[in-house]
Design a protein around this motif. Structure first.
Motif, PDB file in Angstrom:
ATOM      1  N   ALA A  28       0.841  -1.188   0.000  1.00  0.00           N
ATOM      2  CA  ALA A  28       0.000   0.000   0.000  1.00  0.00           C
ATOM      3  C   ALA A  28       0.879   1.242   0.000  1.00  0.00           C
ATOM      4  O   ALA A  28       1.837   1.327   0.769  1.00  0.00           O
ATOM      5  N   VAL A  29       0.564   2.191  -0.867  1.00  0.00           N
ATOM      6  CA  VAL A  29       1.308   3.443  -0.963  1.00  0.00           C
ATOM      7  C   VAL A  29       0.345   4.604  -0.777  1.00  0.00           C
ATOM      8  O   VAL A  29      -0.669   4.690  -1.459  1.00  0.00           O
ATOM      9  N   ILE A  30       0.675   5.484   0.162  1.00  0.00           N
ATOM     10  CA  ILE A  30      -0.132   6.679   0.404  1.00  0.00           C
ATOM     11  C   ILE A  30       0.774   7.889   0.257  1.00  0.00           C
ATOM     12  O   ILE A  30       1.760   8.033   0.976  1.00  0.00           O
ATOM     13  N   LYS A  31       0.452   8.755  -0.691  1.00  0.00           N
ATOM     14  CA  LYS A  31       1.201  10.014  -0.797  1.00  0.00           C
ATOM     15  C   LYS A  31       0.253  11.163  -0.477  1.00  0.00           C
ATOM     16  O   LYS A  31      -0.922  11.141  -0.849  1.00  0.00           O
ATOM     17  N   ALA A  32       0.763  12.136   0.225  1.00  0.00           N
ATOM     18  CA  ALA A  32      -0.097  13.184   0.751  1.00  0.00           C
ATOM     19  C   ALA A  32       0.687  14.478   0.924  1.00  0.00           C
ATOM     20  O   ALA A  32       1.918  14.474   0.946  1.00  0.00           O
ATOM     21  N   PRO A  33      -0.015  15.603   1.050  1.00  0.00           N
ATOM     22  CA  PRO A  33       0.665  16.900   1.163  1.00  0.00           C
ATOM     23  C   PRO A  33       1.301  17.105   2.528  1.00  0.00           C
ATOM     24  O   PRO A  33       1.070  16.327   3.467  1.00  0.00           O
ATOM     25  N   PRO A  34       2.110  18.154   2.677  1.00  0.00           N
ATOM     26  CA  PRO A  34       2.778  18.420   3.957  1.00  0.00           C
ATOM     27  C   PRO A  34       1.772  18.762   5.043  1.00  0.00           C
ATOM     28  O   PRO A  34       0.749  19.396   4.794  1.00  0.00           O
ATOM     29  N   GLY A  35       2.068  18.315   6.262  1.00  0.00           N
ATOM     30  CA  GLY A  35       1.223  18.678   7.389  1.00  0.00           C
ATOM     31  C   GLY A  35      -0.202  18.188   7.274  1.00  0.00           C
ATOM     32  O   GLY A  35      -1.116  18.827   7.794  1.00  0.00           O
ATOM     33  N   PRO A 164       5.549  13.320  -1.202  1.00  0.00           N
ATOM     34  CA  PRO A 164       6.425  13.309  -2.382  1.00  0.00           C
ATOM     35  C   PRO A 164       7.096  14.644  -2.663  1.00  0.00           C
ATOM     36  O   PRO A 164       7.978  14.723  -3.521  1.00  0.00           O
ATOM     37  N   GLY A 165       6.721  15.681  -1.931  1.00  0.00           N
ATOM     38  CA  GLY A 165       7.388  16.969  -2.086  1.00  0.00           C
ATOM     39  C   GLY A 165       8.663  17.087  -1.271  1.00  0.00           C
ATOM     40  O   GLY A 165       9.371  18.085  -1.355  1.00  0.00           O
ATOM     41  N   GLN A 166       8.967  16.072  -0.465  1.00  0.00           N
ATOM     42  CA  GLN A 166      10.161  16.093   0.365  1.00  0.00           C
ATOM     43  C   GLN A 166      11.431  15.991  -0.490  1.00  0.00           C
ATOM     44  O   GLN A 166      11.384  15.672  -1.677  1.00  0.00           O
ATOM     45  N   ILE A 167      12.559  16.240   0.140  1.00  0.00           N
ATOM     46  CA  ILE A 167      13.852  16.152  -0.533  1.00  0.00           C
ATOM     47  C   ILE A 167      14.150  14.686  -0.848  1.00  0.00           C
ATOM     48  O   ILE A 167      13.898  13.799  -0.036  1.00  0.00           O
ATOM     49  N   ASP A 200       2.626  -5.145  -7.992  1.00  0.00           N
ATOM     50  CA  ASP A 200       1.184  -5.172  -7.798  1.00  0.00           C
ATOM     51  C   ASP A 200       0.839  -4.751  -6.371  1.00  0.00           C
ATOM     52  O   ASP A 200       1.128  -5.445  -5.413  1.00  0.00           O
ATOM     53  N   GLY A 201       0.238  -3.595  -6.245  1.00  0.00           N
ATOM     54  CA  GLY A 201      -0.152  -3.121  -4.921  1.00  0.00           C
ATOM     55  C   GLY A 201      -1.304  -2.147  -5.017  1.00  0.00           C
ATOM     56  O   GLY A 201      -1.759  -1.785  -6.106  1.00  0.00           O
ATOM     57  N   GLN A 202      -1.767  -1.713  -3.873  1.00  0.00           N
ATOM     58  CA  GLN A 202      -2.873  -0.764  -3.814  1.00  0.00           C
ATOM     59  C   GLN A 202      -2.309   0.637  -3.626  1.00  0.00           C
ATOM     60  O   GLN A 202      -1.588   0.907  -2.662  1.00  0.00           O
ATOM     61  N   ARG A 203      -2.632   1.526  -4.547  1.00  0.00           N
ATOM     62  CA  ARG A 203      -2.167   2.903  -4.449  1.00  0.00           C
ATOM     63  C   ARG A 203      -3.269   3.768  -3.855  1.00  0.00           C
ATOM     64  O   ARG A 203      -4.322   3.929  -4.452  1.00  0.00           O
ATOM     65  N   PHE A 204      -3.016   4.313  -2.677  1.00  0.00           N
ATOM     66  CA  PHE A 204      -3.948   5.241  -2.060  1.00  0.00           C
ATOM     67  C   PHE A 204      -3.412   6.665  -2.223  1.00  0.00           C
ATOM     68  O   PHE A 204      -3.607   7.517  -1.374  1.00  0.00           O
ATOM     69  N   ASP A 205      -2.669   6.896  -3.312  1.00  0.00           N
ATOM     70  CA  ASP A 205      -1.957   8.163  -3.466  1.00  0.00           C
ATOM     71  C   ASP A 205      -2.909   9.348  -3.556  1.00  0.00           C
ATOM     72  O   ASP A 205      -3.948   9.323  -4.195  1.00  0.00           O
ATOM     73  N   GLY A 206      -2.480  10.431  -2.913  1.00  0.00           N
ATOM     74  CA  GLY A 206      -3.233  11.673  -2.962  1.00  0.00           C
ATOM     75  C   GLY A 206      -4.520  11.630  -2.167  1.00  0.00           C
ATOM     76  O   GLY A 206      -5.399  12.458  -2.372  1.00  0.00           O
ATOM     77  N   VAL A 219      -1.628  27.692   1.226  1.00  0.00           N
ATOM     78  CA  VAL A 219      -1.586  26.423   0.510  1.00  0.00           C
ATOM     79  C   VAL A 219      -1.374  26.624  -0.984  1.00  0.00           C
ATOM     80  O   VAL A 219      -0.709  25.831  -1.647  1.00  0.00           O
ATOM     81  N   GLN A 220      -1.917  27.712  -1.534  1.00  0.00           N
ATOM     82  CA  GLN A 220      -1.834  27.938  -2.980  1.00  0.00           C
ATOM     83  C   GLN A 220      -0.388  28.050  -3.475  1.00  0.00           C
ATOM     84  O   GLN A 220      -0.099  27.747  -4.630  1.00  0.00           O
ATOM     85  N   PHE A 221       0.532  28.453  -2.596  1.00  0.00           N
ATOM     86  CA  PHE A 221       1.923  28.619  -3.018  1.00  0.00           C
ATOM     87  C   PHE A 221       2.707  27.309  -2.957  1.00  0.00           C
ATOM     88  O   PHE A 221       3.811  27.217  -3.494  1.00  0.00           O
ATOM     89  N   VAL A 222       2.145  26.297  -2.290  1.00  0.00           N
ATOM     90  CA  VAL A 222       2.814  25.008  -2.164  1.00  0.00           C
ATOM     91  C   VAL A 222       2.299  24.008  -3.201  1.00  0.00           C
ATOM     92  O   VAL A 222       3.024  23.099  -3.603  1.00  0.00           O
ATOM     93  N   ARG A 223       1.078  24.186  -3.678  1.00  0.00           N
ATOM     94  CA  ARG A 223       0.487  23.247  -4.638  1.00  0.00           C
ATOM     95  C   ARG A 223       1.333  23.019  -5.890  1.00  0.00           C
ATOM     96  O   ARG A 223       1.357  21.899  -6.415  1.00  0.00           O
ATOM     97  N   PRO A 224       2.037  24.027  -6.431  1.00  0.00           N
ATOM     98  CA  PRO A 224       2.814  23.787  -7.658  1.00  0.00           C
ATOM     99  C   PRO A 224       3.890  22.707  -7.530  1.00  0.00           C
ATOM    100  O   PRO A 224       4.380  22.216  -8.553  1.00  0.00           O
ATOM    101  N   PHE A 225       4.247  22.314  -6.310  1.00  0.00           N
ATOM    102  CA  PHE A 225       5.272  21.292  -6.131  1.00  0.00           C
ATOM    103  C   PHE A 225       4.706  19.877  -6.190  1.00  0.00           C
ATOM    104  O   PHE A 225       5.453  18.908  -6.083  1.00  0.00           O
ATOM    105  N   TYR A 226       3.396  19.740  -6.379  1.00  0.00           N
ATOM    106  CA  TYR A 226       2.750  18.436  -6.326  1.00  0.00           C
ATOM    107  C   TYR A 226       1.972  18.155  -7.605  1.00  0.00           C
ATOM    108  O   TYR A 226       1.516  19.092  -8.283  1.00  0.00           O
ATOM    109  N   ASP A 227       1.797  16.858  -7.895  1.00  0.00           N
ATOM    110  CA  ASP A 227       1.043  16.460  -9.078  1.00  0.00           C
ATOM    111  C   ASP A 227      -0.381  16.050  -8.723  1.00  0.00           C
ATOM    112  O   ASP A 227      -1.040  15.342  -9.470  1.00  0.00           O
ATOM    113  N   PHE A 228      -0.845  16.460  -7.557  1.00  0.00           N
ATOM    114  CA  PHE A 228      -2.227  16.229  -7.153  1.00  0.00           C
ATOM    115  C   PHE A 228      -2.701  17.438  -6.357  1.00  0.00           C
ATOM    116  O   PHE A 228      -1.905  18.210  -5.829  1.00  0.00           O
ATOM    117  N   SER A 229      -3.991  17.612  -6.281  1.00  0.00           N
ATOM    118  CA  SER A 229      -4.554  18.782  -5.616  1.00  0.00           C
ATOM    119  C   SER A 229      -4.903  18.474  -4.167  1.00  0.00           C
ATOM    120  O   SER A 229      -5.159  17.317  -3.802  1.00  0.00           O
TER     121      SER A 229
END
Length: 436
Positions: A28-35, A164-167, A200-206, A219-229
């Motif tokens: 399982a993979v979960i990607k999410a925004p900061p904080g 995914p926005g991390q270094i 083969d896995g379950q993606r819970f990304d975003g 938040v509007q200034f950080v969104r450009p670093f991500y490929d999801f809203s």
């Protein structure tokens, strides 16, 4: 999205992940925004699985992160058996609850339903005779694929959760030979999984829907670093720093970032150490504290801003050392560090030196989106961006070259685009103030 809607979606995600893993799901993979509450979600999922009788191993990227996970589990889930698996050299912190078991020998690892927390480095050196039911990784985008493979025998099931926005993972060797590999060892482990249809896995990304840390308008200034809203969790106008009426920093009250620019010398910005900017950073700290600023950071009503509420970050250690020297120990509780070491941390107020401030010809290191993203997303109430004034011109004049390996993403081009959109957004919002 309303706060009620964000809470409902987060709760449903927790249920879905627990159901997937409890039913024998292996990846399982979960990607999410900061904080956004990633560690909270991780802890809730682990507690649910332990109640179902599972034995879980957790990998954190640092000892401090591992200790923090243990403290949080002990506080919110007293019935969950929690074990801190540490090296003999790591001293137990006195603030870790007594109910957290402290283990240093592999032979003492639990064999019943429990959560065992350690660092990636410790797990990679551990040979377990009885594999765990699940291997969960916190801040997973900081773990390389090679590091995950070193822990592959800990379990046959994996949960990777992170930002995914991390270094990108720090790799100190030449990795060019692996650039075209579909499972490149130096790439962040979750990214390898997401890019490889053969895994083969379950993606819970975003799926975590909102950033809980940043002010609503930030938040509007950080969104450009991500490929999801994603949305902001904080209510509009609830975060900010209130300065005396008429003060030049009074714009901090609305929660939007404020850019303080210093004129660039005709010969170009100072290389490595900009002592003028170091002095300005110390002056900003002093001004915020001297003026009895009031902070609204979502932790209750407005309160007096104090030194430990403030963080400072620059991409180079020598610059951070210069800033600390300028403060001369007057405000020892102000943390000054690199963005790499700020990952996973937050402060009500952050002062960040723009990573391109001392650069006339940007390199891939300078344009890395991870560093700017981390620097722009550590604050709860206010962000002050301190920089030389050439940034816009430097970005406009720079022409990215596509020198990446065939089939690999254009990291430099993406970085240039994200930097440009971030800077242009601040300029369009009239958030720039020139200081002497």
């Amino acid at each position: 999205m309303s706060r009620k809607g964000a809470d409902a979606k987060s709760l449903q995600l927790r249920r879905d992940v627990i159901a997937y893993l409890a039913d024998g799901g292996q990846l399982a993979v979960i990607k999410a925004p900061p904080g956004s509450g990633k560690t909270h979600l991780l802890i809730e999922v682990l507690a649910g699985l332990v109640e179902d009788g599972q034995r879980v191993a957790v990998a954190a990227q640092t000892n401090s992160q591992a200790d923090d996970i243990c403290r949080r589990i002990a506080k919110t889930h007293r019935r969950v058996r929690t074990v801190r698996f540490a090296s003999k050299a790591h001293v137990r912190s006195p603030d870790i609850p007594s109910r957290v078991e402290w283990v240093t020998a592999t032979s003492d690892l639990p064999n019943t339903a429990s959560v065992t927390v350690s660092t990636t480095a410790k797990w990679s050196l551990t040979d377990v005779s009885d594999p765990f039911d699940l291997f969960a990784v916190d801040e997973a985008w900081q773990m390389s694929w090679a590091d995950l493979m070193q822990c592959a025998l800990i379990s046959s099931a994996y949960l990777l959760i992170g930002d995914p926005g991390q270094i990108a993972p720090i790799v100190t060797i030449d990795v060019r030979r692996w650039e075209t590999s579909p499972r490149a060892p130096h790439v962040a482990a979750p990214q390898v999984v997401l890019n490889d249809p053969g895994l083969d896995g379950q993606r819970f990304d975003g799926s975590l829907p909102a950033c809980r840390r940043l002010p609503s308008v930030g938040v509007q200034f950080v969104r450009p670093f991500y490929d999801f809203s994603f949305d902001a969790y904080a209510a509009a106008g609830s975060r900010g720093v209130d300065m005396p009426r008429g003060h030049s920093f009074s714009a901090l009250a609305d929660g939007l970032p404020l850019v303080l620019t210093v004129q660039t010398p005709a010969e170009g910005p100072p290389v490595e150490v900009d002592h003028d900017l170091a002095r300005q950073a110390a002056r900003v700290v002093e001004e915020l504290l001297r003026r009895r600023s009031q902070v609204r950071d979502g932790q209750g009503s407005a309160r007096r801003l104090i030194a430990r509420d403030i963080g400072v970050t620059s991409t180079h250690r020598v610059m951070n050392a210069a800033i600390s020297a300028e403060m001369a120990g007057a405000h020892a509780e102000v943390r000054v560090d690199t963005p790499e070491r700020w990952q996973g941390l937050e402060r009500p107020v952050m002062i960040a030196l723009h990573p391109l401030s001392g650069v006339a010809d940007p390199s891939p290191f300078d344009l890395d989106t991870g560093r700017l993203c981390v620097m722009a997303s550590r604050h709860q109430a206010a962000l002050i961006l301190l920089t030389r004034d050439h940034i816009g011109e430097t970005l406009a004049d720079y022409v990215p070259s596509a020198d990446q390996a065939p089939g690999r993403p254009d990291i430099v081009g993406r970085g240039h685009d994200a930097h440009s959109r971030f800077w242009d957004g601040l300029r369009a919002a009239d958030r720039m103030l020139e200081i002497a």
